[in-house]
Design a protein around this motif. Sequence first.
Motif, mmCIF file in Angstrom:
data_model
loop_
_atom_site.group_PDB
_atom_site.id
_atom_site.type_symbol
_atom_site.label_atom_id
_atom_site.label_comp_id
_atom_site.label_asym_id
_atom_site.label_seq_id
_atom_site.Cartn_x
_atom_site.Cartn_y
_atom_site.Cartn_z
ATOM 1 N N THR A 228 1.115 -1.646 0.166
ATOM 2 C CA THR A 228 0.569 -0.055 0.286
ATOM 3 C C THR A 228 0.971 1.004 0.067
ATOM 4 O OG1 THR A 228 0.007 0.036 2.342
ATOM 5 C CG2 THR A 228 -2.070 -0.913 0.944
ATOM 6 N N ALA A 229 1.685 0.973 0.598
ATOM 7 C CA ALA A 229 3.157 2.712 0.558
ATOM 8 C C ALA A 229 3.991 2.025 -0.185
ATOM 9 C CB ALA A 229 3.313 2.832 1.615
ATOM 10 N N PRO A 230 3.925 1.594 -1.385
ATOM 11 C CA PRO A 230 5.782 0.871 -1.580
ATOM 12 C C PRO A 230 7.001 2.115 -1.376
ATOM 13 C CG PRO A 230 4.345 1.986 -3.419
ATOM 14 C CD PRO A 230 3.623 2.039 -2.237
ATOM 15 N N VAL A 231 8.066 1.386 -1.324
ATOM 16 C CA VAL A 231 9.410 2.203 -0.509
ATOM 17 C C VAL A 231 10.133 2.456 -2.183
ATOM 18 C CG1 VAL A 231 10.948 0.070 -0.468
ATOM 19 C CG2 VAL A 231 11.148 1.955 1.175
ATOM 20 N N GLN A 232 10.759 3.902 -1.975
ATOM 21 C CA GLN A 232 11.627 4.239 -2.844
ATOM 22 C C GLN A 232 11.886 3.282 -3.402
ATOM 23 O OE1 GLN A 232 13.306 7.676 -0.346
ATOM 24 N NE2 GLN A 232 12.948 8.927 -1.779
ATOM 25 N N GLY A 233 12.093 2.719 -4.857
ATOM 26 C CA GLY A 233 13.562 1.460 -5.965
ATOM 27 C C GLY A 233 12.408 0.201 -5.081
ATOM 28 N N SER A 234 11.078 0.469 -5.382
ATOM 29 C CA SER A 234 11.080 -1.285 -5.805
ATOM 30 C C SER A 234 9.396 -1.639 -6.638
ATOM 31 C CB SER A 234 10.157 -1.696 -4.361
ATOM 32 O OG SER A 234 8.858 -0.678 -4.059
ATOM 33 N N LEU A 235 9.348 -2.356 -6.686
ATOM 34 C CA LEU A 235 8.240 -2.985 -7.564
ATOM 35 C C LEU A 235 6.898 -2.910 -6.738
ATOM 36 C CD1 LEU A 235 9.740 -6.078 -8.682
ATOM 37 C CD2 LEU A 235 9.000 -4.372 -10.273
ATOM 38 N N VAL A 236 5.866 -2.125 -7.607
ATOM 39 C CA VAL A 236 4.790 -2.400 -7.134
ATOM 40 C C VAL A 236 3.415 -2.870 -7.852
ATOM 41 C CG1 VAL A 236 4.066 0.136 -8.339
ATOM 42 C CG2 VAL A 236 2.970 -0.801 -6.470
ATOM 43 N N GLN A 237 2.562 -2.945 -7.284
ATOM 44 C CA GLN A 237 1.823 -4.119 -8.278
ATOM 45 C C GLN A 237 0.340 -2.963 -8.742
ATOM 46 O OE1 GLN A 237 -2.037 -7.766 -8.473
ATOM 47 N NE2 GLN A 237 0.556 -8.201 -7.512
#
Length: 296
Positions: free
Chosen positions: A30-39
């Motif tokens: 729900t709150a992806p971190v900087q430098g990550s994948l998100v669906q």
Amino acid sequence: MLFVAGMALMGAGTLHAQGEPTTGVRWFPTAPVQGSLVQIVIERAAPADTIPPIATLAGQPLHFERGIDGRFRALGGIPIGSRATLPLLLQLPEARREARDTVVRIPVAAGEFAMERLAVEPQFVARPDSALTARIDRERARAGTVSRQTHETSRLWSGDFRLPVDGRVTSSFGRGREFNGTLQSRHMGTDLSGQTGTPVHAPNRGVVALVGDFYYAGNVVYLDHGAGLVTVYMHLSKVLVAEGDTVETGQIIGEVGATGRVTGPHLHWTARYGSISVDPLSLFDTEMGAFAPLAP
Ligand SMILES: [Zn+2]
């Protein structure tokens, strides 16, 4: 292009306190971190909706696919330099004729990126001469081609990913680095421990898009998993695949080594969504298993 936040079908376009959107769009985490994948998941798809939305996140196209639950899903990349929110530009089928975008703001959590100091051979911190600059530029261009081509490759991966080696994390993604007290850069991968000769496994199905002997990365393999997703294996002592090979989950693609700019043998593992470098460990936080299995 008209930017409208919060169309009728999108609710108010605002966020609940927990970070759950009231819109028909959800994302994991729900709150992806900087430098990550998100669906990204489109919740509202009606049974008759067969046209996937067109979407862009951080300048990269998303590749929506309908899952067995009828919802459209896509992966995206959150750049390490993202601010507190990242706009998802979404063009739903009914808005296509007017090319009307809906903007959904994805909250981004700040990463914790420590600083570390390393000592390497002096040749790796000296200003590269023109021949070496040309070599490094050529290597970057080859990697850039992989980042573009993956958007044309259909999805090859399915189900959960596995670690390429059974190592522990010796240096995390995004760390600031100072080499020999002078050169500063950022660590755009996750280092996993392993002795020279330790087998490196494909984390999922993909096609070998690039095999090279790069100045900084040493012996390197790029796997194109399709639909924007690429993983990269650096500093290998041995490469056991060739460009164009299709590899299955768990297949051995090479062996851990200490080639290129290293302080010792380890696997430097990187993931990319298009041209966005992300922490490969975010493959395990993105509910990859929710995507539909591939047709046999
Ligand atoms: Zn590394």
